[in-house]
Scaffold this active site. Structure first.
Site, mmCIF file in Angstrom:
data_model
loop_
_atom_site.group_PDB
_atom_site.id
_atom_site.type_symbol
_atom_site.label_atom_id
_atom_site.label_comp_id
_atom_site.label_asym_id
_atom_site.label_seq_id
_atom_site.Cartn_x
_atom_site.Cartn_y
_atom_site.Cartn_z
ATOM 1 N N ARG A 193 0.838 -1.217 0.000
ATOM 2 C CA ARG A 193 0.000 0.000 0.000
ATOM 3 C C ARG A 193 0.868 1.261 0.000
ATOM 4 N NH1 ARG A 193 -3.029 -3.682 -0.833
ATOM 5 N NH2 ARG A 193 -5.122 -3.966 0.055
ATOM 6 N N SER A 270 -10.934 -1.138 2.803
ATOM 7 C CA SER A 270 -10.233 -1.281 4.096
ATOM 8 C C SER A 270 -9.902 0.101 4.634
ATOM 9 C CB SER A 270 -8.914 -2.042 3.918
ATOM 10 O OG SER A 270 -9.150 -3.344 3.468
ATOM 11 N N GLU A 366 -5.797 3.844 5.898
ATOM 12 C CA GLU A 366 -5.372 3.649 4.512
ATOM 13 C C GLU A 366 -5.820 4.791 3.584
ATOM 14 O OE1 GLU A 366 -5.705 -0.301 2.239
ATOM 15 O OE2 GLU A 366 -7.052 0.999 1.113
HETATM 16 P P1 FAD Z 1 -8.958 8.424 -5.408
HETATM 17 O O1 FAD Z 1 -9.638 7.937 -4.180
HETATM 18 O O2 FAD Z 1 -9.675 9.441 -6.226
HETATM 19 O O3 FAD Z 1 -7.530 9.002 -5.023
HETATM 20 C C1 FAD Z 1 -6.659 8.257 -4.199
HETATM 21 C C2 FAD Z 1 -5.292 8.956 -4.224
HETATM 22 O O4 FAD Z 1 -4.726 8.847 -5.513
HETATM 23 C C3 FAD Z 1 -5.339 10.457 -3.925
HETATM 24 O O5 FAD Z 1 -4.183 10.819 -3.239
HETATM 25 C C4 FAD Z 1 -5.342 11.094 -5.297
HETATM 26 O O6 FAD Z 1 -4.783 12.397 -5.304
HETATM 27 C C5 FAD Z 1 -4.443 10.144 -6.055
HETATM 28 N N1 FAD Z 1 -4.734 10.077 -7.494
HETATM 29 C C6 FAD Z 1 -5.852 9.590 -8.072
HETATM 30 N N2 FAD Z 1 -5.729 9.621 -9.418
HETATM 31 C C7 FAD Z 1 -4.513 10.168 -9.679
HETATM 32 C C8 FAD Z 1 -3.806 10.486 -10.861
HETATM 33 N N3 FAD Z 1 -4.316 10.235 -12.080
HETATM 34 N N4 FAD Z 1 -2.584 11.050 -10.755
HETATM 35 C C9 FAD Z 1 -2.040 11.307 -9.550
HETATM 36 N N5 FAD Z 1 -2.657 11.027 -8.391
HETATM 37 C C10 FAD Z 1 -3.888 10.459 -8.450
HETATM 38 N N6 FAD Z 1 -7.587 -0.907 -2.599
HETATM 39 C C11 FAD Z 1 -6.725 -1.939 -2.710
HETATM 40 O O7 FAD Z 1 -5.505 -1.740 -2.828
HETATM 41 N N7 FAD Z 1 -7.160 -3.230 -2.681
HETATM 42 C C12 FAD Z 1 -8.461 -3.553 -2.563
HETATM 43 O O8 FAD Z 1 -8.833 -4.730 -2.548
HETATM 44 C C13 FAD Z 1 -9.406 -2.480 -2.459
HETATM 45 N N8 FAD Z 1 -10.727 -2.742 -2.300
HETATM 46 C C14 FAD Z 1 -11.602 -1.712 -2.184
HETATM 47 C C15 FAD Z 1 -12.962 -2.005 -2.029
HETATM 48 C C16 FAD Z 1 -13.894 -0.998 -1.908
HETATM 49 C C17 FAD Z 1 -15.360 -1.352 -1.757
HETATM 50 C C18 FAD Z 1 -13.473 0.357 -1.953
HETATM 51 C C19 FAD Z 1 -14.484 1.468 -1.857
HETATM 52 C C20 FAD Z 1 -12.129 0.671 -2.086
HETATM 53 C C21 FAD Z 1 -11.177 -0.362 -2.194
HETATM 54 N N9 FAD Z 1 -9.793 -0.101 -2.334
HETATM 55 C C22 FAD Z 1 -8.916 -1.141 -2.476
HETATM 56 C C23 FAD Z 1 -9.282 1.291 -2.318
HETATM 57 C C24 FAD Z 1 -9.372 2.008 -3.684
HETATM 58 O O9 FAD Z 1 -10.248 1.335 -4.547
HETATM 59 C C25 FAD Z 1 -8.003 2.123 -4.356
HETATM 60 O O10 FAD Z 1 -7.106 2.810 -3.528
HETATM 61 C C26 FAD Z 1 -8.084 2.837 -5.705
HETATM 62 O O11 FAD Z 1 -6.859 2.738 -6.389
HETATM 63 C C27 FAD Z 1 -8.452 4.326 -5.569
HETATM 64 O O12 FAD Z 1 -8.702 4.803 -6.863
HETATM 65 P P2 FAD Z 1 -9.476 6.173 -7.096
HETATM 66 O O13 FAD Z 1 -9.423 6.475 -8.562
HETATM 67 O O14 FAD Z 1 -10.838 6.105 -6.502
HETATM 68 O O15 FAD Z 1 -8.544 7.193 -6.311
HETATM 69 N N1 EPU Z 2 -10.894 -11.051 9.708
HETATM 70 C C1 EPU Z 2 -11.614 -11.200 10.876
HETATM 71 N N2 EPU Z 2 -12.699 -10.398 11.041
HETATM 72 C C2 EPU Z 2 -13.095 -9.491 10.118
HETATM 73 C C3 EPU Z 2 -12.337 -9.333 8.944
HETATM 74 C C4 EPU Z 2 -11.225 -10.146 8.768
HETATM 75 O O1 EPU Z 2 -11.296 -11.997 11.738
HETATM 76 O O2 EPU Z 2 -14.113 -8.821 10.350
HETATM 77 C C5 EPU Z 2 -9.745 -11.958 9.486
HETATM 78 C C6 EPU Z 2 -10.069 -12.996 8.399
HETATM 79 O O3 EPU Z 2 -10.744 -14.093 8.933
HETATM 80 C C7 EPU Z 2 -8.701 -13.338 7.874
HETATM 81 C C8 EPU Z 2 -7.939 -12.029 8.019
HETATM 82 O O4 EPU Z 2 -8.647 -11.229 8.966
HETATM 83 O O5 EPU Z 2 -8.097 -14.297 8.700
HETATM 84 C C9 EPU Z 2 -7.774 -11.274 6.703
HETATM 85 O O6 EPU Z 2 -9.071 -10.926 6.188
HETATM 86 P P1 EPU Z 2 -9.347 -10.766 4.612
HETATM 87 O O7 EPU Z 2 -8.864 -11.955 3.879
HETATM 88 O O8 EPU Z 2 -10.779 -10.401 4.457
HETATM 89 O O9 EPU Z 2 -8.436 -9.589 4.140
HETATM 90 P P2 EPU Z 2 -7.989 -8.224 4.842
HETATM 91 O O10 EPU Z 2 -6.601 -8.408 5.360
HETATM 92 O O11 EPU Z 2 -9.021 -7.771 5.808
HETATM 93 C C10 EPU Z 2 -6.851 -7.276 2.722
HETATM 94 C C11 EPU Z 2 -6.790 -5.969 2.019
HETATM 95 C C12 EPU Z 2 -7.976 -5.816 1.104
HETATM 96 C C13 EPU Z 2 -7.964 -6.931 0.079
HETATM 97 C C14 EPU Z 2 -8.019 -8.260 0.816
HETATM 98 C C15 EPU Z 2 -7.868 -9.436 -0.123
HETATM 99 C C16 EPU Z 2 -5.553 -4.419 3.405
HETATM 100 C C17 EPU Z 2 -5.615 -3.245 4.312
HETATM 101 N N3 EPU Z 2 -6.721 -4.881 2.968
HETATM 102 O O12 EPU Z 2 -7.978 -7.252 3.577
HETATM 103 O O13 EPU Z 2 -7.857 -4.564 0.427
HETATM 104 O O14 EPU Z 2 -9.042 -6.831 -0.817
HETATM 105 O O15 EPU Z 2 -6.922 -8.339 1.767
HETATM 106 O O16 EPU Z 2 -6.558 -9.511 -0.562
HETATM 107 O O17 EPU Z 2 -4.468 -4.897 3.091
HETATM 108 C C18 EPU Z 2 -8.460 -2.259 0.535
HETATM 109 O O18 EPU Z 2 -7.244 -2.019 0.565
HETATM 110 O O19 EPU Z 2 -9.321 -1.355 0.518
HETATM 111 C C19 EPU Z 2 -8.904 -3.648 0.511
HETATM 112 C C20 EPU Z 2 -10.193 -4.007 0.526
#
Ligand code: FAD
Ligand code: EPU
Length: 370
Positions: A193, A270, A366
């Site tokens: 991240r 997250s 995050e």
């Molecule tokens: P924004 O929220 O608009 O911006 C985020 C940052 O990036 C800001 O600092 C902004 O200034 C900068 N930025 C955006 N676009 C540009 C650009 N073109 N040039 C320079 N800077 C820029 N993240 C994960 O890593 N893994 C996950 O599994 C994951 N799951 C998610 C699930 C949900 C339901 C949600 C809501 C979010 C999740 N995220 C996850 C977080 C998010 O989706 C990512 O961080 C994504 O890359 C953000 O993209 P955005 O375009 O919405 O960026």
């Molecule tokens: N867990 C719990 N309780 C909960 C949630 C999770 O006990 O309420 C435990 C699960 O049972 C598991 C562990 O925590 O043992 C990890 O959970 P999970 O696999 O759901 O993933 P996470 O670590 O919570 C991360 C990323 C996610 C990404 C998933 C899958 C971060 C901060 N988050 O979540 O990214 O999608 O792994 O790879 O690293 C995001 O960044 O926004 C995001 C959704």
């Protein structure tokens, strides 16, 4: 559209034609039709649906617009899909909303395809498009919200893959140097991240606006099943030799079960990083809590699961005012309706305090706070 690279290669031409003809062509990120305005409501532009206004707003649909954006010394913020954002109130500056479209096969060599996409492309749609056209490699990152341009900022990761592993280079407009730069993979300093953009504070200062990203997708594809949830989902579906699309479908299903859809329940994914702690602390916690999930890191430290810590601290499904932690995934902070940035801060602080008191572990948020 992207214009910086030669389109002469016949294979590139063919692929671009295939792209144009693709029946289920993906859409660009949906942004209301407004190019430049003052005093703009930002609540539709952040997935936590928090209130706040921008003094000035400009939608960016071509890289060249960045060179001529009316900055006049005011602070600026580069906005993508707003899915990793906590809007803490009004922003007294210029929001540049990245909506540059375009995606194509840039080139291929004997080992890999090189795919380029504009910063404003919707990430998930882009991933599905690469799969449709036979360029696998990004499938484990299916259904992550947001734009292509934001993906390198925090090195998005999920289900055993980080985008940095498939990243080749990006092009960005540097507001200080007043020039377009190409940034390669080693310069990005990707970590969990993390990237040089965050380390240098450019994600907040708006020093650079990423205009396009090139991905390198190796031709020798093997399924990435590093994450237990993926293996389990495929087993449930009785798929022994998955295709890239099978993996994408499995991950979409897992994510839809666990994570709230921001359109229904506003959230930013997250809300905290998974904390990486010293091995001694992880060992002593594991002695007290035998079910503690632990992920040893190459440097000897141990990554813990923030969701587990938050659940054990009693926050799963619990609210403080209009902001709570999601009942199916305690790591996801949700806006139950009408929350402000202050409400988010209050719940965040309460969760951090309870986890710290119980486990002596600090949780770092995050999303980006604007
Ligand atoms: P924004 O929220 O608009 O911006 C985020 C940052 O990036 C800001 O600092 C902004 O200034 C900068 N930025 C955006 N676009 C540009 C650009 N073109 N040039 C320079 N800077 C820029 N993240 C994960 O890593 N893994 C996950 O599994 C994951 N799951 C998610 C699930 C949900 C339901 C949600 C809501 C979010 C999740 N995220 C996850 C977080 C998010 O989706 C990512 O961080 C994504 O890359 C953000 O993209 P955005 O375009 O919405 O960026
Ligand atoms: N867990 C719990 N309780 C909960 C949630 C999770 O006990 O309420 C435990 C699960 O049972 C598991 C562990 O925590 O043992 C990890 O959970 P999970 O696999 O759901 O993933 P996470 O670590 O919570 C991360 C990323 C996610 C990404 C998933 C899958 C971060 C901060 N988050 O979540 O990214 O999608 O792994 O790879 O690293 C995001 O960044 O926004 C995001 C959704």
């Amino acid at each position: 559209m992207i214009t910086f690279y030669s389109q002469d290669d016949t294979r590139v031409k063919k692929a671009n034609k295939r792209q144009a003809n693709a029946k289920r062509g993906p859409k660009s990120t949906k942004i209301p039709p407004m190019n430049s305005a003052q005093n703009v409501d930002l609540s539709p532009f952040n997935t936590l649906a928090l209130p706040g206004r921008a003094a000035a707003y400009q939608k960016i649909t071509t890289p060249e617009q960045l060179a001529t954006a009316e900055l006049a010394g005011q602070p600026r913020f580069i906005l993508g899909g707003g899915s990793n954002l906590v809007l803490t109130g009004d922003f007294d500056g210029l929001v540049l909303h990245m909506a540059i479209p375009g995606k194509r096969l840039l080139k291929e060599d004997s080992e890999a395809f090189y795919i380029e996409a504009g910063a404003g492309e919707n990430w998930h749609d882009f991933v599905q498009w690469t799969l449709q056209l036979g360029w696998p490699g990004l499938e484990n990152l299916s259904l992550i919200p947001g734009t292509v341009g934001a993906a390198p900022i925090q090195n998005i990761g999920a289900y055993g893959l980080e985008v940095g592993e498939c990243f080749h280079s990006l092009t960005a407009w540097d507001f200080e140097k007043h020039a377009f730069l190409t940034v390669d993979r080693s310069t990005c300093e990707f970590g969990y991240r993390d990237s040089v953009f965050k380390q240098q504070g450019w994600h907040l200062s708006g020093r650079m606006a990423i205009t396009s990203v090139v991905f390198r997708l190796p031709k020798a594809w093997t399924p990435n099943m590093r994450y237990a949830d993926v293996t389990q989902e495929l087993a449930t579906r009785q798929i022994a030799s998955p295709t890239p699309q099978d993996i994408a479908n499995a991950i979409v299903a897992v994510r839809q079960r666990k994570l709230p859809d921001p359109a229904q329940i506003p959230n930013a994914g997250s809300f905290f990083h998974n904390p990486v702690v010293e091995a001694a602390l992880a060992d002593s916690l594991a002695a007290d809590y035998p079910t503690l999930p632990r992920y040893p890191q190459p440097d000897g430290r141990v990554k813990l699961a923030a969701g587990w810590l938050i659940e054990q601290a009693g926050w799963k499904g619990k609210n403080l005012g209009p902001v709570g932690m999601y009942e199916r995934q305690a790591l996801v902070l949700v806006n139950r309706g009408g929350a402000t940035g202050d409400d988010v801060r209050r719940t965040m602080a309460a969760v951090q305090a309870d986890v710290k008191a119980k486990f002596a572990v600090d949780l770092t948020p995050e999303p980006i706070f604007l």
